[in-house]
Design an enzyme around this catalytic site. Sequence first.
Site, PDB file in Angstrom:
ATOM      1  N   TYR A 189       0.977  -0.921  -0.259  1.00 14.18           N
ATOM      2  CA  TYR A 189       0.024   0.345  -0.207  1.00 14.18           C
ATOM      3  C   TYR A 189       0.995   2.002  -0.125  1.00 14.18           C
ATOM      4  CZ  TYR A 189      -4.469   2.467   0.696  1.00 14.18           C
ATOM      5  OH  TYR A 189      -5.515   3.356   0.898  1.00 14.18           O
ATOM      6  N   LYS A 240      -3.751   8.107   2.764  1.00 14.39           N
ATOM      7  CA  LYS A 240      -4.322   8.369   3.176  1.00 14.39           C
ATOM      8  C   LYS A 240      -4.339   8.536   4.745  1.00 14.39           C
ATOM      9  CE  LYS A 240      -6.560   6.497   0.460  1.00 14.39           C
ATOM     10  NZ  LYS A 240      -8.464   6.907  -0.165  1.00 14.39           N
TER      11      LYS A 240
END
Length: 339
Positions: free
Chosen positions: A224, A231
């Site tokens: 990720y 995020k």
Amino acid sequence: MAFLVPWKSIGFEVRAPRALRTAPSTGWTRRWVPSPRLVPTRPAVSWRSLVSTASPDQVVGAEPTVPLIDLRGKRALITGIANQRSIAYGVAQQLRRAGAELGITYLPVNERAESKVSKLVEPLGASFLHACDVQSRSDLEGLFETIKQKWGGLDILVHCLAFANREDLEGDFSRTSRNGFNVALNVSTYSFIEMCGLAKPLFRNGGSVVTLSYLGAERVVPNYNVMGVAKAGLECAVRYLAAELGPDCGVRVNGVSAGPIRTLASSAISGITTMIRNVEQNAPLRRTVTQEEVGKAATFLLSDAASGITGQILYVDSGYAIMGSPSFASPRDGNVANS
């Protein structure tokens, strides 16, 4: 509420108790007879007319019943719809089902982009479809000028935008390029801040904002990488914007942290299939979630049903975020080594 037929409309007859009537087999009658009792005769009307149920709006002094989530009269801007698998599309469907009027943006990546999104959202009856590249300030200003002209104000903003270069979503995080970092943070995080700033003068009191996050914002998720940093910044921005927009214009700002879902954006993440399988094996509900479920949760946060909630991240991931480790087999299964 029940309404009973007036007692005067029911006739009465004198009838002896059943135990004291003439016995058909012998013909004799008991010698002592008590006072006769009154037994109501069957009324001429059907029993259904004896009791009637009134709806709340028929009762004097009662207010009409409305759904808990009622977005009729609300105007919502939806960003991030690319195809039918987009989480943004799931949110848009639920908002429309709740009665909201929609305005939808699309990314003008090619000539077919507009017709593709237009055909997809046609059943939603959107008031307008507007091209918008969030990396372009002029595109964003044009979008909110359109909202001002068509609606005069805004009630709901849904931010479902994220992007990172594919090469930055695999391998070592330390190899993230400077340009890749800037692109990921610009599209995935700064666009949210910028859009809220442009929407601020248009928000009507009681408005609400929702953005999409993921567990990788606070925990390490393989591959990720830079998106986790983006995020994390997005979730922090939720709190700062909630603190600003609440006092200034009564607007609530929240985020939904959804479990991994197969979308066009997630397909760029190396190992996305393994991520989904891991959730299916270890989440308390033993499955991942759907666009519809995320859409329902977002609609709740955007409605008056969540009027006391702001600055929060709501997990919609089948409970995966609560787990401290993968599930282990029970000792009785014989699959766990003795310590």
